[in-house]
Motif scaffolding. Structure first.
Motif, PDB file in Angstrom:
ATOM      1  N   LEU A   1       0.428  96.753 -12.210  1.00  0.00           N
ATOM      2  CA  LEU A   1       1.785  97.300 -12.110  1.00  0.00           C
ATOM      3  C   LEU A   1       1.784  98.827 -12.176  1.00  0.00           C
ATOM      4  CD1 LEU A   1       4.814  96.825 -11.903  1.00  0.00           C
ATOM      5  CD2 LEU A   1       4.893  96.482 -14.365  1.00  0.00           C
TER       6      LEU A   1
ATOM      7  N   ARG B   1       0.862 100.135  -8.799  1.00  0.00           N
ATOM      8  CA  ARG B   1       1.952  99.802  -7.849  1.00  0.00           C
ATOM      9  C   ARG B   1       3.114 100.764  -8.035  1.00  0.00           C
ATOM     10  NH1 ARG B   1       4.039  93.826  -7.630  1.00  0.00           N
ATOM     11  NH2 ARG B   1       5.145  94.685  -5.870  1.00  0.00           N
ATOM     12  N   ALA B   2       3.432 101.026  -9.305  1.00  0.00           N
ATOM     13  CA  ALA B   2       4.560 101.930  -9.585  1.00  0.00           C
ATOM     14  C   ALA B   2       4.227 103.353  -9.139  1.00  0.00           C
ATOM     15  CB  ALA B   2       4.876 101.891 -11.076  1.00  0.00           C
TER      16      ALA B   2
ATOM     17  N   ALA C   1      12.655 101.623 -15.406  1.00  0.00           N
ATOM     18  CA  ALA C   1      11.704 100.597 -14.961  1.00  0.00           C
ATOM     19  C   ALA C   1      10.749 100.240 -16.103  1.00  0.00           C
ATOM     20  CB  ALA C   1      10.923 101.108 -13.763  1.00  0.00           C
ATOM     21  N   PRO C   2      10.367  98.951 -16.187  1.00  0.00           N
ATOM     22  CA  PRO C   2       9.518  98.520 -17.307  1.00  0.00           C
ATOM     23  C   PRO C   2       8.044  98.844 -17.083  1.00  0.00           C
ATOM     24  CG  PRO C   2      10.051  96.651 -15.943  1.00  0.00           C
ATOM     25  CD  PRO C   2      10.736  97.825 -15.321  1.00  0.00           C
ATOM     26  N   VAL C   3       7.763 100.078 -16.699  1.00  0.00           N
ATOM     27  CA  VAL C   3       6.371 100.492 -16.487  1.00  0.00           C
ATOM     28  C   VAL C   3       6.038 101.609 -17.467  1.00  0.00           C
ATOM     29  CG1 VAL C   3       6.194  99.904 -14.057  1.00  0.00           C
ATOM     30  CG2 VAL C   3       7.078 102.134 -14.697  1.00  0.00           C
TER      31      VAL C   3
ATOM     32  N   LEU D   1      16.678 107.710   1.458  1.00  0.00           N
ATOM     33  CA  LEU D   1      16.090 106.398   1.732  1.00  0.00           C
ATOM     34  C   LEU D   1      17.215 105.463   2.166  1.00  0.00           C
ATOM     35  CD1 LEU D   1      13.669 105.758  -1.292  1.00  0.00           C
ATOM     36  CD2 LEU D   1      13.167 106.916   0.860  1.00  0.00           C
ATOM     37  N   THR D   2      16.868 104.422   2.912  1.00  0.00           N
ATOM     38  CA  THR D   2      17.881 103.437   3.300  1.00  0.00           C
ATOM     39  C   THR D   2      18.169 102.517   2.103  1.00  0.00           C
ATOM     40  OG1 THR D   2      16.239 101.835   4.006  1.00  0.00           O
ATOM     41  CG2 THR D   2      16.975 103.421   5.666  1.00  0.00           C
TER      42      THR D   2
ATOM     43  N   LEU E   1      20.224 106.420  -7.057  1.00  0.00           N
ATOM     44  CA  LEU E   1      19.613 106.025  -5.789  1.00  0.00           C
ATOM     45  C   LEU E   1      19.141 107.270  -5.042  1.00  0.00           C
ATOM     46  CD1 LEU E   1      22.409 103.549  -4.730  1.00  0.00           C
ATOM     47  CD2 LEU E   1      20.113 102.892  -5.456  1.00  0.00           C
ATOM     48  N   TYR E   2      18.355 107.068  -4.007  1.00  0.00           N
ATOM     49  CA  TYR E   2      17.841 108.188  -3.206  1.00  0.00           C
ATOM     50  C   TYR E   2      18.577 108.243  -1.869  1.00  0.00           C
ATOM     51  CZ  TYR E   2      14.322 108.474  -6.742  1.00  0.00           C
ATOM     52  OH  TYR E   2      13.697 108.621  -7.954  1.00  0.00           O
TER      53      TYR E   2
ATOM     54  N   GLU F   1      15.173 100.378   1.573  1.00  0.00           N
ATOM     55  CA  GLU F   1      14.047 101.110   0.959  1.00  0.00           C
ATOM     56  C   GLU F   1      14.295 101.380  -0.522  1.00  0.00           C
ATOM     57  OE1 GLU F   1      12.551 103.536   4.966  1.00  0.00           O
ATOM     58  OE2 GLU F   1      14.022 104.439   3.614  1.00  0.00           O
TER      59      GLU F   1
ATOM     60  N   SER G   1      18.493 109.994 -10.450  1.00  0.00           N
ATOM     61  CA  SER G   1      17.411 109.075 -10.052  1.00  0.00           C
ATOM     62  C   SER G   1      16.279 109.030 -11.069  1.00  0.00           C
ATOM     63  CB  SER G   1      16.825 109.496  -8.708  1.00  0.00           C
ATOM     64  OG  SER G   1      17.826 109.951  -7.865  1.00  0.00           O
TER      65      SER G   1
ATOM     66  N   GLU H   1      13.602  98.150  -2.236  1.00  0.00           N
ATOM     67  CA  GLU H   1      12.156  97.876  -2.240  1.00  0.00           C
ATOM     68  C   GLU H   1      11.449  98.727  -3.297  1.00  0.00           C
ATOM     69  OE1 GLU H   1      10.751  98.501   1.735  1.00  0.00           O
ATOM     70  OE2 GLU H   1      11.555  96.577   2.454  1.00  0.00           O
ATOM     71  N   LEU H   2      11.865 100.008  -3.407  1.00  0.00           N
ATOM     72  CA  LEU H   2      11.265 100.882  -4.419  1.00  0.00           C
ATOM     73  C   LEU H   2      11.438 100.275  -5.807  1.00  0.00           C
ATOM     74  CD1 LEU H   2      10.211 103.621  -5.631  1.00  0.00           C
ATOM     75  CD2 LEU H   2      12.571 104.400  -5.561  1.00  0.00           C
ATOM     76  N   TYR H   3      12.679  99.882  -6.127  1.00  0.00           N
ATOM     77  CA  TYR H   3      12.921  99.344  -7.466  1.00  0.00           C
ATOM     78  C   TYR H   3      12.246  97.989  -7.660  1.00  0.00           C
ATOM     79  CZ  TYR H   3      15.757 103.270  -8.732  1.00  0.00           C
ATOM     80  OH  TYR H   3      16.156 104.547  -9.046  1.00  0.00           O
ATOM     81  N   ALA H   4      12.160  97.194  -6.598  1.00  0.00           N
ATOM     82  CA  ALA H   4      11.450  95.911  -6.715  1.00  0.00           C
ATOM     83  C   ALA H   4       9.993  96.156  -7.104  1.00  0.00           C
ATOM     84  CB  ALA H   4      11.532  95.164  -5.391  1.00  0.00           C
ATOM     85  N   ARG H   5       9.376  97.161  -6.506  1.00  0.00           N
ATOM     86  CA  ARG H   5       7.980  97.493  -6.837  1.00  0.00           C
ATOM     87  C   ARG H   5       7.874  98.005  -8.270  1.00  0.00           C
ATOM     88  NH1 ARG H   5       8.042  99.515  -1.337  1.00  0.00           N
ATOM     89  NH2 ARG H   5       6.939  97.983  -0.083  1.00  0.00           N
ATOM     90  N   LEU H   6       8.826  98.871  -8.658  1.00  0.00           N
ATOM     91  CA  LEU H   6       8.780  99.425 -10.013  1.00  0.00           C
ATOM     92  C   LEU H   6       8.965  98.338 -11.074  1.00  0.00           C
ATOM     93  CD1 LEU H   6      10.837 102.739  -9.606  1.00  0.00           C
ATOM     94  CD2 LEU H   6       8.388 102.525  -9.932  1.00  0.00           C
ATOM     95  N   TYR H   7       9.718  97.289 -10.718  1.00  0.00           N
ATOM     96  CA  TYR H   7       9.938  96.192 -11.676  1.00  0.00           C
ATOM     97  C   TYR H   7       8.877  95.101 -11.543  1.00  0.00           C
ATOM     98  CZ  TYR H   7      14.283  98.047 -13.485  1.00  0.00           C
ATOM     99  OH  TYR H   7      15.200  98.833 -14.137  1.00  0.00           O
ATOM    100  N   GLY H   8       7.889  95.353 -10.701  1.00  0.00           N
ATOM    101  CA  GLY H   8       6.770  94.421 -10.587  1.00  0.00           C
ATOM    102  C   GLY H   8       7.117  93.124  -9.875  1.00  0.00           C
ATOM    103  N   LEU H   9       8.166  93.115  -9.047  1.00  0.00           N
ATOM    104  CA  LEU H   9       8.515  91.899  -8.315  1.00  0.00           C
ATOM    105  C   LEU H   9       7.542  91.703  -7.152  1.00  0.00           C
ATOM    106  CD1 LEU H   9      12.423  92.139  -7.986  1.00  0.00           C
ATOM    107  CD2 LEU H   9      11.063  91.295  -9.888  1.00  0.00           C
TER     108      LEU H   9
ATOM    109  N   ALA I   1       4.375 103.486  -5.448  1.00  0.00           N
ATOM    110  CA  ALA I   1       5.769 103.313  -4.980  1.00  0.00           C
ATOM    111  C   ALA I   1       6.497 104.657  -5.048  1.00  0.00           C
ATOM    112  CB  ALA I   1       6.483 102.277  -5.839  1.00  0.00           C
TER     113      ALA I   1
ATOM    114  N   ARG J   1      20.878 113.498  -8.936  1.00  0.00           N
ATOM    115  CA  ARG J   1      21.546 112.224  -8.613  1.00  0.00           C
ATOM    116  C   ARG J   1      21.271 111.162  -9.675  1.00  0.00           C
ATOM    117  NH1 ARG J   1      23.384 111.568  -3.398  1.00  0.00           N
ATOM    118  NH2 ARG J   1      23.074 109.339  -3.538  1.00  0.00           N
TER     119      ARG J   1
ATOM    120  N   ARG K   1      12.009 112.634   5.996  1.00  0.00           N
ATOM    121  CA  ARG K   1      13.349 112.638   6.611  1.00  0.00           C
ATOM    122  C   ARG K   1      14.058 113.974   6.416  1.00  0.00           C
ATOM    123  NH1 ARG K   1      14.225 106.909   4.826  1.00  0.00           N
ATOM    124  NH2 ARG K   1      13.287 105.768   6.568  1.00  0.00           N
TER     125      ARG K   1
END
Lengths: 232, 224
Positions: B3, B6-7, B90-92, A89-90, A85-86, A93, B83, A96-104, B10, B81, B21
């Motif tokens: 996708l 988007r990836a 991810a499936p991209v 980021l919250t 995780l990052y 967030e 990451s 949301e990042l992973y949802a986008r990466l998984y195409g949700l 993202a 970490r 931040r």
């Protein structure tokens, strides 16, 4: 659901996996036991398509690795002892990042559902670096479940957790298991594995040295079974 | 939106939000760049004519060093970490991850350059706001970020990553830097477009070649 045949993994001259055969049926919860250095993490990294097998065949949900890695990854959730995780980021967030990466698409409802499951709804807008180790691990599980995976791989998920955090993780794992996910969890903690798994496999010196279903073992037997597998 | 895009976006969004931040990467790059141009300003006693001659060299040395700092840190954050594994799961197409990181690194480099150019102009009393020069800076930074992101991904997996990255990166990036310096000097000296065109062409060609090569091998670099 998972089929591994004659899997060999070499790092230069060192052979870590020496012909692993491993099958998991849909809905099974397999605890992959073994001492440190047995090759559990390497094995899981191959299943997760993060590492390429040197020899052998790996199929997950009917897809072959490494050729159909993207299809496999879409059906896979992975939790390791690192949260992936990052910190800046919250929780929201990160999900949301992973949802986008998984195409949700339209993922806000799913994120809400996940945050409720892992008990972090109230902290959704807090930075992950302010979370305790246990909270980060719960969020890591949330991240792994976000895209409704068929198979979930846990690599030593209890590492670094205190008693309370471990108990909470137990509860979450049980709730995931009853949903019918296929689960493989590596561990060297027999007590944890015994509580959760429906099957126990022991990986020792790069091969599956023994395998037994839960109903074949009780606590005393599990310890004896494990020790015997390591010495055989 | 596909996708792949988007990836990519993202990842860019994630990097920019996290950097906004923490300001870890940008502040380090900016302070380092400022120090370099100030040191050069004191070290070289420059007449106005020579100042014009050395400007592109000083600028690109500054951008290259600061860029290396940023590239190294940007990938270290992913690795430390775990990451990076999260992204790789991810499936991209993994090229989307590569391009996402290239775009983030490029944005960080350009942001530093936006601050450095006016400060350099004031310190050295030279006007750097020439559209041609700005185009060269964009193209040079793109080439540097493209190859640098790939090599940072490789070096971050070793114990000596901070040392290894410049050793790997500078020889590979020399064609980009040379073409960028020559084209920048041309624009600063008021050369005609016909005179600058060969360097500009070379820069564009290197950008395309390095990005394509990195795109093709990224998958092999990240997989064990």
């Amino acid at each position: 659901m998972i089929e591994v045949r004659h899997l060999v993994k070499q790092f230069g001259p060192k052979t870590v996996l020496r012909g692993v055969n491993f099958c998991v049926e849909r809905g099974e919860f397999v605890a992959l036991l073994g001492p440190n250095g047995a090759g559990k993490t390497t094995f899981l990294r191959i299943l997760a398509s993060l590492s390429r097998p040197s020899l052998g065949e790996v199929r997950i949900a009917g897809y072959r690795l490494p050729h159909q890695a993207a299809q496999v990854r879409a059906r896979l959730g992975v939790v390791t002892h690192l949260p992936l995780l990052y910190g800046d980021l919250t929780a929201q967030e990160n999900l949301e990042l992973y949802a986008r990466l998984y195409g949700l698409t339209d993922f806000q409802a799913r994120i809400q559902e996940i945050l409720e499951l892992i008990g972090l709804e109230a902290r959704r807008h807090d930075l992950v670096r302010t979370f305790s180790r246990g909270m980060q691990q719960r969020l890591a599980i949330g991240r792994a479940l976000l895209h409704h995976p068929d198979v979930i791989l846990f690599d030593e998920p209890y590492t670094g957790l205190d008693q309370d955090a471990s108990a909470m993780l137990d509860t979450i794992l049980r709730s995931i298991a009853v949903q019918g996910h296929t689960i493989v969890m590596t561990s060297h903690d027999l007590a944890r594995a015994e509580d959760l798994a429906t099957r126990f496999d022991v990986l020792s010196r790069g091969v599956i040295a023994a395998s037994a279903a839960r109903h074949e073992l009780n606590h005393t037997n599990l310890l004896a079974f494990y020790k015997q597998a390591l010495t055989s | 939106m596909p996708l792949f895009l988007r990836a990519t976006f993202a990842i860019v969004r994630k990097d920019l939000t996290a950097e906004f931040r923490s300001r870890e990467l940008f502040s380090a790059m900016l302070v380092f760049s400022l120090l370099v141009i100030v040191i050069y300003n004191f070290a070289l006693e420059l007449t106005p004519t020579i100042r014009r001659e050395v400007t592109s060299g000083v600028l690109w040395t500054t951008f290259a060093f600061a860029g290396t700092l940023g590239l190294s840190r940007s990938m270290a954050v992913e690795k430390d970490r775990g990451s990076l594994d999260g992204l790789l799961l991810a499936p991209v197409d993994r090229a989307a991850i590569y391009f996402g990181k290239v775009m983030s690194n490029l944005v960080f480099m350009l942001l530093v350059e936006v601050f450095i150019l006016p400060i350099y102009s004031a310190l050295y009393n030279i006007n750097l706001f020439h559209p041609g020069l700005l185009l060269v800076i964009l193209l040079g930074s793109l080439g540097y970020a493209s190859v640098g992101t790939l090599l940072a991904t490789m070096s971050v997996q070793t114990r000596t990553r901070e040392v290894l990255l410049p050793i790997l990166l500078f020889p590979v990036a020399i064609p980009v830097l040379l073409a960028a310096v020559k084209a920048s000097t041309g624009f600063l000296n008021g050369a005609t477009l016909a005179e600058i065109w060969p360097s500009l062409n070379l820069l564009i060609a290197y950008d395309v070649i390095l990005s394509s090569a990195a795109f093709m091998v990224f998958d092999q670099v990240v997989e064990e």
